[in-house]
Motif scaffolding. Structure first.
Motif, PDB file in Angstrom:
ATOM      1  N   ARG A  10       1.059  -1.170  -0.122  1.00 44.11           N
ATOM      2  CA  ARG A  10       0.017   0.101  -0.004  1.00 44.11           C
ATOM      3  C   ARG A  10       0.641   1.457  -0.078  1.00 44.11           C
ATOM      4  O   ARG A  10       1.545   1.262   0.704  1.00 44.11           O
ATOM      5  CB  ARG A  10      -0.993   0.052   1.697  1.00 44.11           C
ATOM      6  CG  ARG A  10      -1.950   1.314   1.359  1.00 44.11           C
ATOM      7  CD  ARG A  10      -3.214   0.628   1.965  1.00 44.11           C
ATOM      8  NE  ARG A  10      -3.236   0.071   3.085  1.00 44.11           N
ATOM      9  CZ  ARG A  10      -3.162  -0.278   4.027  1.00 44.11           C
ATOM     10  NH1 ARG A  10      -2.385   0.974   4.482  1.00 44.11           N
ATOM     11  NH2 ARG A  10      -3.137  -1.449   5.161  1.00 44.11           N
ATOM     12  N   ASP A 125      -6.856   1.218  -2.527  1.00 44.94           N
ATOM     13  CA  ASP A 125      -6.141   0.218  -1.035  1.00 44.94           C
ATOM     14  C   ASP A 125      -7.012  -0.513   0.036  1.00 44.94           C
ATOM     15  O   ASP A 125      -6.441  -1.491  -0.239  1.00 44.94           O
ATOM     16  CB  ASP A 125      -5.377   1.383  -1.078  1.00 44.94           C
ATOM     17  CG  ASP A 125      -4.162   1.721  -2.298  1.00 44.94           C
ATOM     18  OD1 ASP A 125      -3.808   0.684  -2.726  1.00 44.94           O
ATOM     19  OD2 ASP A 125      -3.239   2.191  -1.644  1.00 44.94           O
ATOM     20  N   GLU A 128      -8.550  -3.601  -1.629  1.00 40.15           N
ATOM     21  CA  GLU A 128      -7.306  -4.363  -1.717  1.00 40.15           C
ATOM     22  C   GLU A 128      -7.352  -5.371  -0.650  1.00 40.15           C
ATOM     23  O   GLU A 128      -7.590  -6.643  -0.477  1.00 40.15           O
ATOM     24  CB  GLU A 128      -6.401  -4.170  -1.989  1.00 40.15           C
ATOM     25  CG  GLU A 128      -6.389  -4.255  -4.268  1.00 40.15           C
ATOM     26  CD  GLU A 128      -4.913  -3.067  -3.960  1.00 40.15           C
ATOM     27  OE1 GLU A 128      -4.118  -3.405  -2.920  1.00 40.15           O
ATOM     28  OE2 GLU A 128      -4.645  -3.003  -5.820  1.00 40.15           O
ATOM     29  N   TYR A 170      -7.090   5.292   4.564  1.00 40.73           N
ATOM     30  CA  TYR A 170      -6.220   4.592   5.898  1.00 40.73           C
ATOM     31  C   TYR A 170      -6.740   3.763   6.821  1.00 40.73           C
ATOM     32  O   TYR A 170      -6.026   2.631   7.340  1.00 40.73           O
ATOM     33  CB  TYR A 170      -4.752   5.485   5.682  1.00 40.73           C
ATOM     34  CG  TYR A 170      -4.104   4.551   5.983  1.00 40.73           C
ATOM     35  CD1 TYR A 170      -3.429   4.534   4.990  1.00 40.73           C
ATOM     36  CD2 TYR A 170      -3.396   4.495   7.587  1.00 40.73           C
ATOM     37  CE1 TYR A 170      -1.580   3.160   5.653  1.00 40.73           C
ATOM     38  CE2 TYR A 170      -2.621   3.718   8.146  1.00 40.73           C
ATOM     39  CZ  TYR A 170      -1.643   3.041   6.754  1.00 40.73           C
ATOM     40  OH  TYR A 170      -0.510   2.424   7.324  1.00 40.73           O
TER      41      TYR A 170
END
Length: 205
Positions: A10, A125, A128, A170
C-alpha cells in the motif's frame, strides 16, 4: 485453519502514525497533512460548517463555527459538499417534526450517493484490504470479492469507499489488514468501518 494472508503493498503504508483521526461525534482538530486530499477536505469542511451555522442558527456568529472549521472529519470532500446541501435542506423542511439526526443522514446518504464526485479508483487500496481480509479469513478469492462489490448498489459502494477521505480510508484499511479474524466476519469487517463512519460528520453535540 484460515488461508495465508496474501502480501499486499500500500503506497500509504508509511503514514500510519498520521492516519488516526479522533474526536467526539465527528473529528479532531488538525489532520494528516501527508494525505493529498487534506486541503480539499479542509475546504469542504468549511462549507459544511457554514451550512450547519445557517440551519442551526447564528450564521457567521454561530458559537461553534470556529470549532467546526478547525475539525478534520473522515469524510471525502465530495461527500461533505453533497451532505452540506442535503442535511440542512432536509432539516429545515422537517421543521418541528425533524427526525433523529441519524435518520436524516441515512436519507441523505441514499440521496447523494450518485452525486459524490470521488473516483472509486482512489479507494483501490481500501478495496484490496477488504478483499485480502475476506481471502484470509473466509477463503473468498479476491476476484469473487471484487465481483460481489461491483454488484452492490451505488449507496453501498460509496459508503464502503468514497465517502471517506484519504485518512479515513487508510484507517479502515489498516484495521482490515491487522485485526484478527472472527467467528462472524460480517461483524468483524463492520467493526473496522464503524469508528471511521462515526466521524464522517462533525456536530457540536
Amino acid at each position: 485453519m484460515h488461508a495465508p494472508r496474501p502480501f499486499r503493498t500500500r503506497a500509504a503504508a508509511a503514514l500510519l502514525a498520521s492516519a488516526v483521526v479522533a474526536g467526539a461525534l465527528g473529528a479532531c482538530g488538525g489532520g494528516p497533512a501527508q494525505f493529498p486530499d487534506r486541503d480539499a477536505v479542509t475546504a469542504a469542511q468549511a462549507v459544511w460548517c457554514d451550512a450547519l451555522a445557517k440551519v442551526l442558527g447564528g450564521g457567521p456568529k454561530w458559537e461553534h463555527l470556529a470549532a467546526c472549521k478547525a475539525a478534520y472529519p473522515t469524510s471525502s470532500p465530495g461527500y461533505l459538499r453533497q451532505m452540506a446541501k442535503c442535511f440542512p435542506r432536509r432539516l429545515e423542511a422537517a421543521g418541528d417534526e425533524a427526525p433523529e439526526r441519524s435518520q436524516i443522514i441515512a436519507l441523505c446518504n441514499s440521496e447523494i450517493a450518485g452525486s459524490i464526485n470521488e473516483p472509486e479508483a482512489q479507494a483501490q487500496d481500501l478495496m484490496e484490504s477488504r478483499c485480502a481480509r475476506m481471502f484470509r479469513c473466509e477463503n473468498v478469492p479476491p476476484a469473487e470479492c471484487k465481483a460481489g462489490f461491483a454488484k452492490l448498489d451505488a449507496e453501498q459502494r460509496v459508503m464502503l469507499t468514497t465517502s471517506y477521505n484519504g485518512a479515513g480510508r487508510y484507517e479502515v484499511a489498516d484495521c482490515l489488514d491487522t485485526a484478527s479474524c472472527t467467528d462472524n466476519e460480517v461483524a468483524g469487517r463492520d467493526a473496522c468501518y464503524k469508528p471511521v463512519t462515526d466521524k464522517l460528520l462533525w456536530f457540536p453535540y
